[in-house]
Design a protein around this motif. Structure first.
Motif, PDB file in Angstrom:
ATOM      1  N   HIS A 115       5.745 -52.067 -17.067  1.00 25.99           N
ATOM      2  CA  HIS A 115       6.750 -53.086 -16.768  1.00 25.99           C
ATOM      3  C   HIS A 115       8.151 -52.493 -16.567  1.00 25.99           C
ATOM      4  O   HIS A 115       8.874 -52.859 -15.632  1.00 25.99           O
ATOM      5  N   HIS A 119      11.174 -52.530 -13.500  1.00 20.39           N
ATOM      6  CA  HIS A 119      12.609 -52.856 -13.569  1.00 20.39           C
ATOM      7  C   HIS A 119      13.441 -51.737 -12.939  1.00 20.39           C
ATOM      8  O   HIS A 119      14.406 -51.990 -12.227  1.00 20.39           O
ATOM      9  N   SER A 141      16.819 -55.599 -21.213  1.00 24.15           N
ATOM     10  CA  SER A 141      16.277 -56.944 -21.002  1.00 24.15           C
ATOM     11  C   SER A 141      16.083 -57.602 -22.354  1.00 24.15           C
ATOM     12  O   SER A 141      16.653 -57.169 -23.354  1.00 24.15           O
ATOM     13  N   ASP A 311      12.356 -60.689 -14.507  1.00 26.24           N
ATOM     14  CA  ASP A 311      10.980 -60.336 -14.176  1.00 26.24           C
ATOM     15  C   ASP A 311      10.522 -60.900 -12.824  1.00 26.24           C
ATOM     16  O   ASP A 311      10.684 -62.089 -12.554  1.00 26.24           O
TER      17      ASP A 311
HETATM   18 ZN    ZN Z   1      11.312 -57.520 -17.901  1.00 29.85          ZN
END
Ligand code: ZN
Ligand code: KG4
Length: 337
Positions: A115, A119, A141, A311
């Motif tokens: 993930h 980003h 985040s 996201d």
């Molecule tokens: Zn995120």
């Protein structure tokens, strides 16, 4: 002539169901995002089971909308990329299982993307600049607060991380204390515009430590104590007090983040600093970093479109284009790289 390369990205690590089609790594043909945030307003935070159920319902319609918007057929898609982790297990399972089935039934190779790498790659979407290696990347985040040295495509060295809460979590939890909706980060940003950032001296934790780690839990506690003190002095929290609290909190977070980046710049010879993750949408953070980095003749990068700070699946497809992830059937991973 080289053939165009279309990647279908899927991101379901938290409360969003997002599917995107990205052409040649950077051109976003479609990026659909369904969010279950309204379902979490009452609890003022994500309830994992509620998020996963909403993602099951949203997934197929979001895929259909994405293909329709992009005007791309399954036969044109060269790769499927899905967020493999870290994230909420139920939510990751929805994305990963969907991706496995699509890969098998459509006969398209599948890769899993961390993930946070997504980003970091969000900064390349809808741009044509080449990142200058090495560069620093601050990924901030709700769940992550990491500083990386970006050495080349797919090669990151983690320099530091938060020892407790992430910056986004500090925004969200403190915002909750002054009755802001979830996620509170954007609301704190808005209230701050009318507040005095010097009104309250909140702590800048660990700015003098020799490492590149962060800590925001003390800030949360300091905010709570200040609020209790104000509530015993005044029967109600006036609008101006809320503005000042928001601005002072925001300034403490921004300065803390900057101090670590500044320290890293003393050691690592880089030309660029990248901000990524939901908190990189913060206006004051961008202003502060732009100003400080200009003095050092460094370039600041952040997602071109505010939509790519939080996201989204386009960033997952982008990371899959530039990095060589192994292909195959996947299980979710809870490890961050
Ligand atoms: Zn995120
Ligand atoms: O990257 P993201 O969508 O999800 C995670 O991977 O955690 O980031 C969400 C976080 C939330 O904590 C939210 O409050 C914060 O990003 N955020 C902001 C802003 N927009 C989103 N924080 C401060 N200012 C903003 N404008």
């Amino acid at each position: 002539m080289n053939k165009d390369f279309f990647i279908l990205g899927i991101e379901t690590s938290c409360d969003e169901t997002s599917v995107a089609i990205v052409k040649n790594g950077r051109e976003v043909l479609a990026c659909e995002i369904a969010t279950s945030v309204p379902l979490h307003q009452e609890t003022k935070g994500v309830v994992p089971e509620v998020a996963a159920r909403a993602q099951i319902e949203a997934m197929i319609p979001v895929i259909k909308r994405t293909l329709n918007t992009a005007q791309v057929d399954w036969k044109d898609i060269s790769k499927i990329a899905v967020t493999q982790g870290p994230g909420l297990m139920g939510s990751l399972l929805v994305g990963v299982c969907t991706a496995n089935i699509l890969s098998l039934t459509k006969n398209i190779p599948l890769v899993g993307v961390p993930h946070i790498w997504g980003h970091m790659y969000a900064n390349l979407l809808e741009t044509d600049f080449e990142p200058q290696f090495p560069s620093l990347v601050l990924t901030i985040s709700g769940g992550h607060n990491d500083l990386y040295l970006w050495k080349s495509h797919g090669e990151f060295k983690k320099l530091g991380h938060t020892l407790d809460d992430a910056a986004g979590e500090a925004f969200d939890k403190c915002g909750r204390m002054i009755d802001l909706p979830y996620p509170a980060g954007p609301f704190i940003g808005k209230l701050s515009e009318q507040g005095n950032a010097k009104a309250f001296a909140f702590p800048r934790s660990m700015v003098h430590s020799r490492d590149f780690n962060f800590s925001f839990s003390g800030l949360k506690t300091a905010f709570l104590y200040k609020l209790e003190e104000l509530r015993t002095q005044n029967s109600e929290l006036t609008d101006q007090l809320r503005f000042d609290l928001a601005a002072s909190l925001q300034e403490a977070i921004v300065e803390t983040l900057w101090k670590k980046v500044e320290k890293a710049l003393e050691i690592y010879d880089v030309k660029e600093v990248h901000l990524s993750g939901g908190v990189s949408a913060n206006k004051r953070l961008r202003e502060f970093f732009t100003h400080e980095l200009a003095k050092k003749e460094k370039t600041l990068r952040f997602p071109k479109n505010i939509k790519y700070c939080t996201d989204n699946a386009a960033m997952i497809a982008c990371a899959a284009y530039f990095c060589n992830f192994p292909e195959g059937i996947l299980a979710p991973s809870l490890q961050s790289k």
